[in-house]
Design an enzyme around this catalytic site. Structure first.
Site, PDB file in Angstrom:
ATOM      1  N   TYR A  58       0.816  -1.212   0.000  1.00  0.00           N
ATOM      2  CA  TYR A  58       0.000   0.000   0.000  1.00  0.00           C
ATOM      3  C   TYR A  58       0.856   1.271   0.000  1.00  0.00           C
ATOM      4  O   TYR A  58       0.434   2.305  -0.540  1.00  0.00           O
ATOM      5  CB  TYR A  58      -1.010  -0.039   1.167  1.00  0.00           C
ATOM      6  CG  TYR A  58      -2.134  -0.989   0.840  1.00  0.00           C
ATOM      7  CD1 TYR A  58      -2.101  -2.316   1.280  1.00  0.00           C
ATOM      8  CD2 TYR A  58      -3.172  -0.604  -0.012  1.00  0.00           C
ATOM      9  CE1 TYR A  58      -3.081  -3.218   0.912  1.00  0.00           C
ATOM     10  CE2 TYR A  58      -4.160  -1.493  -0.390  1.00  0.00           C
ATOM     11  CZ  TYR A  58      -4.103  -2.805   0.060  1.00  0.00           C
ATOM     12  OH  TYR A  58      -5.067  -3.702  -0.327  1.00  0.00           O
ATOM     13  N   ARG A  61       1.308   1.771  -3.668  1.00  0.00           N
ATOM     14  CA  ARG A  61       0.079   2.295  -4.302  1.00  0.00           C
ATOM     15  C   ARG A  61      -0.153   3.756  -3.911  1.00  0.00           C
ATOM     16  O   ARG A  61      -0.573   4.578  -4.742  1.00  0.00           O
ATOM     17  CB  ARG A  61      -1.116   1.434  -3.921  1.00  0.00           C
ATOM     18  CG  ARG A  61      -1.068   0.032  -4.529  1.00  0.00           C
ATOM     19  CD  ARG A  61      -2.351  -0.736  -4.331  1.00  0.00           C
ATOM     20  NE  ARG A  61      -3.460  -0.101  -5.014  1.00  0.00           N
ATOM     21  CZ  ARG A  61      -4.735  -0.445  -4.813  1.00  0.00           C
ATOM     22  NH1 ARG A  61      -5.033  -1.407  -3.931  1.00  0.00           N
ATOM     23  NH2 ARG A  61      -5.710   0.148  -5.475  1.00  0.00           N
ATOM     24  N   ASP A  95      -8.280   5.989  -4.456  1.00  0.00           N
ATOM     25  CA  ASP A  95      -7.562   7.266  -4.626  1.00  0.00           C
ATOM     26  C   ASP A  95      -8.510   8.427  -4.331  1.00  0.00           C
ATOM     27  O   ASP A  95      -9.710   8.227  -4.154  1.00  0.00           O
ATOM     28  CB  ASP A  95      -6.972   7.370  -6.050  1.00  0.00           C
ATOM     29  CG  ASP A  95      -8.036   7.411  -7.153  1.00  0.00           C
ATOM     30  OD1 ASP A  95      -7.988   6.568  -8.064  1.00  0.00           O
ATOM     31  OD2 ASP A  95      -8.918   8.281  -7.094  1.00  0.00           O
ATOM     32  N   HIS A 110     -14.635   0.783  -1.473  1.00  0.00           N
ATOM     33  CA  HIS A 110     -13.500  -0.065  -1.085  1.00  0.00           C
ATOM     34  C   HIS A 110     -12.471   0.672  -0.257  1.00  0.00           C
ATOM     35  O   HIS A 110     -11.329   0.226  -0.148  1.00  0.00           O
ATOM     36  CB  HIS A 110     -12.851  -0.674  -2.348  1.00  0.00           C
ATOM     37  CG  HIS A 110     -13.780  -1.624  -3.055  1.00  0.00           C
ATOM     38  ND1 HIS A 110     -13.600  -2.011  -4.363  1.00  0.00           N
ATOM     39  CD2 HIS A 110     -14.922  -2.226  -2.639  1.00  0.00           C
ATOM     40  CE1 HIS A 110     -14.573  -2.836  -4.710  1.00  0.00           C
ATOM     41  NE2 HIS A 110     -15.410  -2.972  -3.689  1.00  0.00           N
ATOM     42  N   GLY A 176     -14.913   2.760 -16.456  1.00  0.00           N
ATOM     43  CA  GLY A 176     -13.621   2.179 -16.105  1.00  0.00           C
ATOM     44  C   GLY A 176     -13.666   1.073 -15.084  1.00  0.00           C
ATOM     45  O   GLY A 176     -12.826   1.010 -14.188  1.00  0.00           O
TER      46      GLY A 176
END
Ligand code: APR
Length: 237
Positions: A58, A61, A95, A110, A176
């Site tokens: 993470y 990310r 994000d 999520h 997407g």
């Protein structure tokens, strides 16, 4: 005369809307799940077995998110809101690009990578420690902090709320997402039967459910084009 209510656009987004911002998707040949096994980095068992490895995944990310900027798709959705449309975004993404573009109604199914949570109680959210989360970073109840994201096999917070939002859509825009993950993908079933649904994805292989119109374009092309049309028409259908 009854005030005409603002048209309500519900937008369901996945990793593809952030791809043009430089954030990896999951199931593409160069996606995150090609380089990392889900069971090593995105399950409660992985966390119990090797928390350090999960934290480093993470961190990687989070670096991608920090380097990323909102792209024209995120910006077009935020501009529609400024033009008086009611825009509710329900995202699978962790994000903050929708928020950075200026969208104000964003529901994260999520979780959010720029936040932390107790590893014991999913309701306890905390600011991210400076420099990311390390072993030994404890919450105020004394339990180890973990990324505030939902792992496979864990309950999806806000899903009921997301279904209630979808049920009020005048139009559902899907951008997407491979629609590969439940219960998130079942959100489409909660939109009103008479609400049009449009799916924006450059990959023609992605199966659009019956009755869903599709735009085989990237998010950065397709979403601004749709938004320009809606703004010109002053309505969604
Ligand atoms: N514009 C629009 N769509 C794109 C673009 C783009 N520029 N690039 C790729 N896509 C599409 C792909 O064709 C694919 O259909 O985005 C989709 C991404 O699918 P996934 O990688 O499966 O991502 P997503 O659907 O968001 O995954 C859902 O799975 O692993 C879990 O928790 C994770 O939230 C994630 C969930």
């Amino acid at each position: 005369m009854a005030k005409q209510r603002a048209p309500h656009l519900v937008v369901f987004t996945g990793a593809g809307i952030s791809a043009e911002s430089g954030i990896q998707t999951f199931r593409a040949s160069d996606g995150l799940w090609a380089d990392h096994a889900i069971e090593d980095v995105a399950t409660p068992e992985a966390w119990r077995r090797d928390p350090e490895r999960v934290l480093r995944f993470y961190d990687m990310r989070r670096d991608q998110v920090r380097r990323a900027r909102p792209n024209p798709a995120h910006q077009a959705l935020a501009s529609l809101e400024r033009r008086g449309f009611r825009v509710s975004i329900i995202t699978q993404n962790i994000d903050d690009l929708h928020e950075r573009a200026g969208s104000r109604q964003v529901l994260h199914l999520h979780g959010e990578i720029l936040k932390a949570r107790s590893s014991v109680d999913p309701r306890m959210h905390y600011p991210l420690p400076r420099g990311g989360i390390s072993l030994g970073d404890l919450c105020d109840k004394g339990s180890q902090l973990r990324p505030d994201v939902v792992w496979f096999g864990e309950a999806v917070p806000h899903f009921v709320e997301a279904c209630e939002v979808a049920a009020e859509a005048d139009l559902l825009l899907v951008v997407g997402t491979s629609l590969a993950v439940m219960p998130a993908a079942s959100l489409l079933d909660h939109a009103p039967l008479d609400a049009p649904c449009v799916l924006v994805d450059p990959d023609a292989q992605v199966l659009a459910p019956p009755g869903v119109a599709r735009l085989n374009q990237s998010a950065g092309q397709g979403v601004p084009a749709l938004v320009r049309h809606w703004q010109r028409e002053g309505r969604l259908w």
